[in-house]
Design a protein around this motif. Structure first.
Motif, PDB file in Angstrom:
ATOM      1  N   PHE A 175       0.828  -1.376   0.170  1.00  0.00           N
ATOM      2  CA  PHE A 175      -0.034   0.042  -0.092  1.00  0.00           C
ATOM      3  C   PHE A 175       0.815   1.234   0.162  1.00  0.00           C
ATOM      4  O   PHE A 175       2.145   1.280   0.266  1.00  0.00           O
ATOM      5  CB  PHE A 175      -0.838   0.135   1.152  1.00  0.00           C
ATOM      6  N   SER A 178      -1.810   7.380   2.158  1.00  0.00           N
ATOM      7  CA  SER A 178      -2.464   8.433   1.751  1.00  0.00           C
ATOM      8  C   SER A 178      -3.058   9.422   2.408  1.00  0.00           C
ATOM      9  O   SER A 178      -3.744  10.415   2.143  1.00  0.00           O
ATOM     10  CB  SER A 178      -3.406   7.871   0.467  1.00  0.00           C
ATOM     11  N   ASP A 199      -5.025   6.107   6.147  1.00  0.00           N
ATOM     12  CA  ASP A 199      -5.366   5.666   4.824  1.00  0.00           C
ATOM     13  C   ASP A 199      -4.158   4.951   3.991  1.00  0.00           C
ATOM     14  O   ASP A 199      -3.349   5.283   3.824  1.00  0.00           O
ATOM     15  CB  ASP A 199      -6.102   6.990   4.161  1.00  0.00           C
ATOM     16  N   ALA A 201      -3.728   3.454   0.259  1.00  0.00           N
ATOM     17  CA  ALA A 201      -3.951   3.352  -1.154  1.00  0.00           C
ATOM     18  C   ALA A 201      -3.593   2.152  -1.808  1.00  0.00           C
ATOM     19  O   ALA A 201      -2.463   1.672  -1.439  1.00  0.00           O
ATOM     20  CB  ALA A 201      -3.674   4.625  -1.772  1.00  0.00           C
ATOM     21  N   HIS A 275      -9.020   2.586  -1.588  1.00  0.00           N
ATOM     22  CA  HIS A 275      -8.112   2.493  -0.481  1.00  0.00           C
ATOM     23  C   HIS A 275      -8.742   2.192   0.585  1.00  0.00           C
ATOM     24  O   HIS A 275      -9.863   1.672   0.647  1.00  0.00           O
ATOM     25  CB  HIS A 275      -7.768   4.151  -0.006  1.00  0.00           C
TER      26      HIS A 275
END
Length: 298
Positions: A175, A178, A199, A201, A275
């Motif tokens: 990942f 974000s 978060d 993404a 996400h």
């Protein structure tokens, strides 16, 4: 945040030393409070009377401990349940936690510690549909209210367990970060509540894994704000959340184990791209889930 602050807010070890912020700890009855280095941060274990406490004493952080079995937990003067059958317990420090916290287990001495302030960024997100920012449609508002009640049932789950005592793992194998926990959100130019998630993404459809053993407290495929949502109960009111899922592979009431697939990354609900929004609460306190993971973000 500077690189040193990022490391401070993300790295820790459970069961063998835990990376902590450089917060001072005031414990009048402490038996052992010597700091131990781990990487670029510090680990600190406190012992007071019959119990010990190890944790990240920062806003959004937490601490775990072990004392006598089935003892009352009092945090900042408020009852917070009982220690487990083995005496294990967890406490959390909210995003906006005050400078000092106090813990009392059973009839033992109080333990006071300072909570290090965490700096938060401002995050601006534009291009969201208006009904995802400030809903006005009566039918939609009724739906949102019903979904809020449903989520509150999930948040009220209280497994008599202490699965949080083992290190967590990342819920995604790959990942890009974000959005970080605690950022002040400005949506379509309108200031909103802080972002309580971390978060991650990733491409839509990428598997999402349980970061730790838990009971599924809620599994809903399509909520207005969250899209596909899963709540996992790790014991004693510690609930982790997984938002915007495109698919769910578990249902409410299931038992899941660390590393088990629970869903897939999506962009349902209030999202501008695929996400995973990973969140965590300890009872009514919002925590930073990234603090629970052993390995740092690559």
């Amino acid at each position: 945040m500077e690189s040193s602050e990022r490391a401070l807010s993300r790295r820790h070890i459970l069961g063998g030393g835990l990376g902590l912020g450089l917060a001072s700890v005031v414990a009048p009855h402490t038996l052992n409070a010597e700091p131990r280095p781990y990487g670029s941060v510090w680990a600190r274990t406190l012992k007071s009377g019959p119990y010990s406490l190890t944790g990240k004493f920062v806003q959004g952080g937490f601490a775990i401990g072990r004392g006598e079995p089935h003892q009352d937990i009092l945090v900042d003067g408020t009852p917070r349940g009982l220690t487990s059958e083995q005496g294990d317990f967890v406490i959390g420090f909210d995003r906006d936690a005050p400078q000092m916290a106090r813990l009392v287990i059973g009839k033992g001495p109080s333990m006071d510690f300072e909570i290090l302030r965490t700096p938060y960024d401002i995050q601006r997100i534009d291009g969201l549909p208006p009904e995802q920012v400030s809903p006005t449609d009566p039918v939609l508002l009724e739906r949102i209210a019903k979904e809020r009640d449903l989520k509150n049932i999930g948040f009220a789950s209280r497994e008599d367990a202490a699965w949080f005592m083992r290190p967590f793992v990342w819920p995604l194998r790959q990942f890009r970060v974000s959005g970080r926990f605690g950022n002040q959100r400005v949506l379509n130019g309108e200031p909103k509540s802080p972002h309580y998630g971390f978060d991650m993404a990733a491409p839509e459809g990428q598997p999402v894994y349980a970061p730790q053993t838990a009971r599924v407290a809620l599994a809903e495929p399509d909520l207005h704000f969250e899209g596909g949502l899963i709540l996992l109960d790790h014991g004693q009111g510690l609930i982790s959340m997984y938002l915007h899922l495109s698919a769910l592979t578990v249902k409410t009431g299931d038992m899941v184990h660390q590393g088990q697939m629970i869903g897939q990354v999506g962009q349902k609900g209030r999202a501008t791209g695929p996400h995973l929004c990973w969140r965590m609460k300890w009872r009514d306190r919002a925590l930073d889930p990234s603090l629970w993971v052993l390995s740092d973000v690559q």
